[in-house]
Design a protein around this motif. Structure first.
Motif, PDB file in Angstrom:
ATOM      1  N   ASP A   1       4.457  16.426  -4.669  1.00 32.47           N
ATOM      2  CA  ASP A   1       3.911  15.496  -5.675  1.00 32.47           C
ATOM      3  C   ASP A   1       5.043  14.789  -6.424  1.00 32.47           C
ATOM      4  O   ASP A   1       4.953  13.596  -6.736  1.00 32.47           O
TER       5      ASP A   1
ATOM      6  N   HIS B   1       3.655   7.260  -5.518  1.00 33.36           N
ATOM      7  CA  HIS B   1       2.429   7.664  -4.829  1.00 33.36           C
ATOM      8  C   HIS B   1       2.068   9.083  -5.273  1.00 33.36           C
ATOM      9  O   HIS B   1       2.917   9.981  -5.203  1.00 33.36           O
TER      10      HIS B   1
ATOM     11  N   PHE C   1       0.371  12.337  -4.412  1.00 34.21           N
ATOM     12  CA  PHE C   1      -0.274  13.089  -3.332  1.00 34.21           C
ATOM     13  C   PHE C   1      -1.388  13.975  -3.887  1.00 34.21           C
ATOM     14  O   PHE C   1      -2.254  14.411  -3.144  1.00 34.21           O
TER      15      PHE C   1
ATOM     16  N   THR D   1      -1.508  17.028  -4.616  1.00 36.07           N
ATOM     17  CA  THR D   1      -1.695  18.380  -4.060  1.00 36.07           C
ATOM     18  C   THR D   1      -1.783  19.400  -5.197  1.00 36.07           C
ATOM     19  O   THR D   1      -2.398  20.445  -5.051  1.00 36.07           O
TER      20      THR D   1
ATOM     21  N   LYS E   1      -5.895  18.425  -3.945  1.00 43.23           N
ATOM     22  CA  LYS E   1      -6.249  17.484  -2.877  1.00 43.23           C
ATOM     23  C   LYS E   1      -5.344  17.691  -1.669  1.00 43.23           C
ATOM     24  O   LYS E   1      -4.234  18.193  -1.799  1.00 43.23           O
ATOM     25  N   THR E   2      -5.850  17.302  -0.514  1.00 44.74           N
ATOM     26  CA  THR E   2      -4.973  17.342   0.659  1.00 44.74           C
ATOM     27  C   THR E   2      -4.683  15.904   1.067  1.00 44.74           C
ATOM     28  O   THR E   2      -5.440  15.000   0.739  1.00 44.74           O
ATOM     29  N   SER E   3      -3.571  15.725   1.737  1.00 46.37           N
ATOM     30  CA  SER E   3      -3.270  14.389   2.265  1.00 46.37           C
ATOM     31  C   SER E   3      -2.755  14.602   3.674  1.00 46.37           C
ATOM     32  O   SER E   3      -2.380  15.722   4.035  1.00 46.37           O
ATOM     33  N   GLU E   4      -2.741  13.516   4.450  1.00 45.39           N
ATOM     34  CA  GLU E   4      -2.285  13.667   5.843  1.00 45.39           C
ATOM     35  C   GLU E   4      -0.861  14.203   5.886  1.00 45.39           C
ATOM     36  O   GLU E   4      -0.529  15.037   6.721  1.00 45.39           O
TER      37      GLU E   4
ATOM     38  N   MET F   1       1.666   6.264   5.278  1.00 44.72           N
ATOM     39  CA  MET F   1       1.798   6.216   3.834  1.00 44.72           C
ATOM     40  C   MET F   1       2.812   5.166   3.395  1.00 44.72           C
ATOM     41  O   MET F   1       2.610   4.434   2.426  1.00 44.72           O
TER      42      MET F   1
END
Ligand code: HEM
Length: 537
Positions: free
Chosen positions: A196, A205, A207, A209, A213-216, A267
């Motif tokens: 993060d 940005h 993220f 987390t 949250k999850t991100s790719e 991203m």
């Protein structure tokens, strides 16, 4: 000049087969003679291996501590030695301070990424800073420099604190009402903090987390981290060092790497589309690293492709390294209750709320000593490996005996030779740091020994090679140090850390993109610690 085909044909008609044979033989003879008379790398002592194709590479890759192996070899064979490397070749290992200094002074021109690394870096990250060499590297680095100035890092400090406080808010909920505290898997949390932070400070940005949250990108890093490469994958990796074409065959690990590459590119594209031109970024008052880069892009002739590659570079360089260092910090605090108490006393005693950036750089001596000791004992990168781009002569601090028994005070390196600086070995070597070199002792930074040992002869940040040195030394060093100190100061002021099975719990190693610590016997790279609220007496 255009080729006169007719004249050439006429000439060739006069040349018989015998003449052609003589010409070909002459060329061969010339090449053989040139090879025979070409100066070779000074023959050096070193270990042998029965493995013609891979030498000692598998042994070093699988060792729990390659630094100890290098240290032992340096003791037996001398400060510069060779090891059997790929297809019967020899790699040169440097532990002589003058040779190391010379090596780093020639980074990106005289010593460059090995062909295998260069291919890998281009595929995963694009043609950014890690990939670039010589003048192109200089130009890219110049464009990024302002974003890493002291003033810029000072501006980013609130982001480092925000990440730490987001983690704290959730930990408080897990622990509240339980005097025994809670078992928290801290490595995953340090991943969240680090990802993060680099997202926000690196390219604005979030993220998220730390908000669950999850991100790719997070998933792709996680997938790579939690699965141990199988023996088949390890064998395929070794084979692809010999036959690069094999690196195209999909394996589980390669697919994970491809997914990570795709997620990072996706991203980065989004960031570029969101921030658009330099003008818009300026309008948005974007103080992130890439925001500042976009502003200087036109003066330094940075292409959009290079900006995208730099986002990937930041993610890879800034995420794992810092997460690993923070995780080791929490492990060492859990192993040494006395050190934890001393650090907390200094931080709780500090005036005001959170320490400022100025205090991180000029005050809080024990926090600084603790940070240096983590960097010394647990460097995230174990070694720097390069290929000689041209013939070179490495000077030595003290003469050594070559493999032929001759005493030499410099080493000739032939173009194409692989040269390695074994960071972990040098950081922990008895010769460089004295008889207590292997112990975790932050005090050594506060009370320098009367006999300063050989470490003083090493360049690099505080005589450590953890951030490397020369033209490629870590650009994010100031960023990493401020983030590390900010996060740690929040955690240590508020919590007490313990290893649930006691301070002597065995800590193993999990091979990932970079080696990770793990509590021996746990799944993946888990580091569960008991975390309690700190209550002042
Ligand atoms: C404890 C944390 C860190 C450590 C130990 C570390 C260590 C290193 C090392 C050893 C290198 C040289 C790699 C090589 O030449 O192969 C490097 C390069 C680099 N690091 Fe770090 N790093 C850390 C954190 C960071 C952070 C947080 C950032 C960015 C925000 C960053 C950005 C970079 C960049 C951009 C390079 C490439 C420099 C170049 O090629 O010119 N690093 N780092």
């Amino acid at each position: 000049m255009l080729l006169d085909i007719e004249a050439l044909t006429r000439k060739l008609q006069h040349v018989g087969m015998k003449d052609v044979g003589i010409a070909v033989a002459s060329v061969f003879a010339y090449l053989l003679l040139r090879r025979a008379f070409r100066r070779r790398t000074t023959p050096l002592k070193g270990p042998s291996s029965n493995n013609f194709f891979f030498g000692v590479v598998p042994e070093l890759m699988e060792a729990p501590d390659s630094g100890v192996i290098h240290e032992g070899w340096a003791y037996v064979y001398g400060s510069v030695f060779t090891i059997p490397h790929l297809v019967g070749s020899k790699a040169v290992i440097l532990t002589d301070p003058k040779a190391i200094q010379h090596f780093f002074s020639r980074e990106t021109y005289g010593y460059v990424q090995t062909p295998n690394s260069k291919r890998f870096l281009e595929k995963l990250l694009g043609r950014g800073l890690f990939w670039a060499e010589g003048d192109s590297h200089k130009r890219q680095r110049r464009a990024l420099n302002p974003a890493f100035s002291n003033a810029s890092i000072k501006d980013l400090t609130p982001i480092f604190y925000d990440s730490a406080y987001k983690a704290k808010a959730i930990w408080d909920r897990l622990i509240d009402g339980n005097p025994e505290g809670a078992i928290i898997e801290v490595q995953q949390w340090m991943n969240h903090v680090s990802l993060d932070t680099i997202g926000l400070a690196g390219f604005s940005h979030d993220f998220e987390t730390l908000s669950g949250k999850t991100s790719e990108v997070a998933t792709a890093f996680d997938e790579l981290g939690s699965t141990k490469p199988s023996s088949f994958q390890f064998a395929m990796f070794l084979l692809s060092l010999l036959f690069p074409i094999l690196s195209k065959i999909p394996t589980g690990r390669r697919n994970s790497l491809a997914r990570l590459g795709a997620a990072m590119r996706g991203m980065a594209d989004k960031f570029i589309n969101a921030s658009g031109t330099a003008k818009e970024a300026e309008a948005a008052n974007d103080k992130s690293v890439i925001g500042l880069l976009v502003k200087s892009a036109s003066t330094e002739h940075i292409t959009q492709e290079e900006v995208i590659a730099q986002i990937n570079v930041l993610l890879l360089a800034g995420y794992e390294t810092t997460a690993i260092s923070l995780t080791w910090a929490l492990i060492e605090l859990s192993r040494h209750a006395d050190i934890q108490d001393t650090l907390r006393a200094e931080l709780v005693g500090a005036e005001g709320a959170d320490p400022t950036w100025d205090e991180f750089t000029n005050g809080l001596p024990f926090l600084d000593a603790f940070t240096c000791e983590i960097l010394r004992i647990h460097p995230p990168l174990f070694e720097i490996q390069r290929s000689a781009a041209e013939d070179d002569i490495l000077p030595l601090s003290a003469p050594i005996q070559s493999a032929t028994g001759r005493m030499v005070d410099n080493i000739f390196i032939t173009k194409g030779t692989t040269v390695t600086v074994p960071i972990r070995c040098l950081n922990r070597s008895l010769e460089f740091w004295g008889p207590d070199a292997k112990e975790f002792k932050p005090d050594r930074w506060l009370n320098p020994s009367a006999d300063p040992y050989k470490a003083q002869e090493l360049q690099g940040y505080r005589h450590l090679l953890t951030f490397s040195d020369g033209a490629r030394q870590c650009l994010g060093k100031g960023f990493a140090l401020a983030e590390f100190k900010a996060v740690l100061s929040v955690l240590v002021r508020n919590y007490v850390f313990e290893l649930p099975k006691g301070p002597d719990t065995e800590i193993g190693q999990h091979r990932n993109l970079l080696p990770r610590p793990k509590v021996a016997g746990e799944e993946g790279y888990s580091v569960p610690l008991r975390v309690r609220h700190y209550v002042a007496e």
